[in-house]
Design an enzyme around this catalytic site. Structure first.
Site, PDB file in Angstrom:
ATOM      1  N   LYS A 126       1.119  -0.007  10.184  1.00  0.00           N
ATOM      2  CA  LYS A 126       0.431   1.157   9.622  1.00  0.00           C
ATOM      3  C   LYS A 126      -0.874   0.754   8.953  1.00  0.00           C
ATOM      4  O   LYS A 126      -1.924   1.353   9.195  1.00  0.00           O
ATOM      5  CB  LYS A 126       1.323   1.868   8.602  1.00  0.00           C
ATOM      6  CG  LYS A 126       0.738   3.168   8.085  1.00  0.00           C
ATOM      7  CD  LYS A 126       1.370   3.612   6.781  1.00  0.00           C
ATOM      8  CE  LYS A 126       0.738   2.914   5.600  1.00  0.00           C
ATOM      9  NZ  LYS A 126       1.137   3.481   4.295  1.00  0.00           N
ATOM     10  N   ASP A 144       2.673   7.060   8.910  1.00  0.00           N
ATOM     11  CA  ASP A 144       3.230   6.970   7.567  1.00  0.00           C
ATOM     12  C   ASP A 144       4.384   7.971   7.460  1.00  0.00           C
ATOM     13  O   ASP A 144       4.828   8.533   8.466  1.00  0.00           O
ATOM     14  CB  ASP A 144       2.148   7.236   6.508  1.00  0.00           C
ATOM     15  CG  ASP A 144       1.707   8.696   6.471  1.00  0.00           C
ATOM     16  OD1 ASP A 144       2.042   9.452   7.422  1.00  0.00           O
ATOM     17  OD2 ASP A 144       1.041   9.076   5.502  1.00  0.00           O
TER      18      ASP A 144
END
Length: 209
Positions: A126, A144
């Site tokens: 991420k 996320d």
């Protein structure tokens, strides 16, 4: 219990583009002024809100303007700077180790490829994708908690899909030039329109902002 049928690519694309319409100017809410500080901010944002990270960023930016200054700082000093955020002990260690590697292996520059980024301490998929997208404008989708939750609520992916699977599916649905905008729009949609507490029909949140 049988899982609801997943959306087709065309159906999913329609949902994502509606979210984009709700947040046409979506971008990161983190405070940063360089690729290095972007990397630090995203690393620190894990399991902490952007608002909390933003509270400490002005002083962090001033006291650690580059990887060299952060690499030379003591763990105790870094901890003191970031003590307001969650997991600050481990994050301080990661920040120092990450900065040290940047100085020793990359001449203080932030790598522009995912393979190199994920080898840095504290940097996962991420974080790497956010740095590539926001720092370099390279098409990427960072998954996320908001992106994952929205993807599952709208049945774009299965309820058991892992972040890598969600990322892959979203990349299949949209052309690369829409990845960055969509990722940020989904985050803002999940943060301000359809929050984790909202249990109504997800499509009802596409009609409001």
């Amino acid at each position: 219990m049988t899982e609801a049928k997943l959306l087709t690519t065309a159906e999913a694309r329609k949902v994502l583009r509606k979210i984009n319409e709700l947040y046409p100017n979506a971008k990161s809410e983190l405070i940063w002024d360089s690729k290095f500080h972007l990397l630090c901010a995203v690393l620190m944002s894990a399991q902490t809100t952007d608002k909390m990270v933003n509270r400490i960023m002005p002083r962090f930016i001033a006291d650690y303007p580059n990887p060299q200054s952060l690499a030379q700082a003591s763990i105790a000093d870094i901890e003191e700077h970031i003590a307001q955020i969650g997991l600050f002990h481990s994050k301080a260690k990661h920040l120092k180790a990450m900065a040290t590697i940047l100085v020793e292996q990359y001449n203080g520059q932030i790598p522009a490829n995912k393979k190199a980024l994920v080898t840095l301490p504290g940097v996962g998929e991420k974080t790497a994708n956010v740095v590539l997208a926001d720092g370099y404008g390279i098409p990427a989708i960072a998954v996320d908690t908001h992106v994952a939750r929205i993807s599952k609520r709208f049945q774009i992916v299965s309820q058991t899909a892992k972040p890598a699977e969600i990322e892959k599916r979203l990349e299949e649905i949209l052309p690369p030039e829409e990845w960055i905008q969509t990722h940020h729009a989904m985050i803002l949609f999940g943060r301000y329109s359809m929050t984790a507490r909202d249990k109504d029909d997800p499509y009802s949140y596409l009609q409001q902002k």
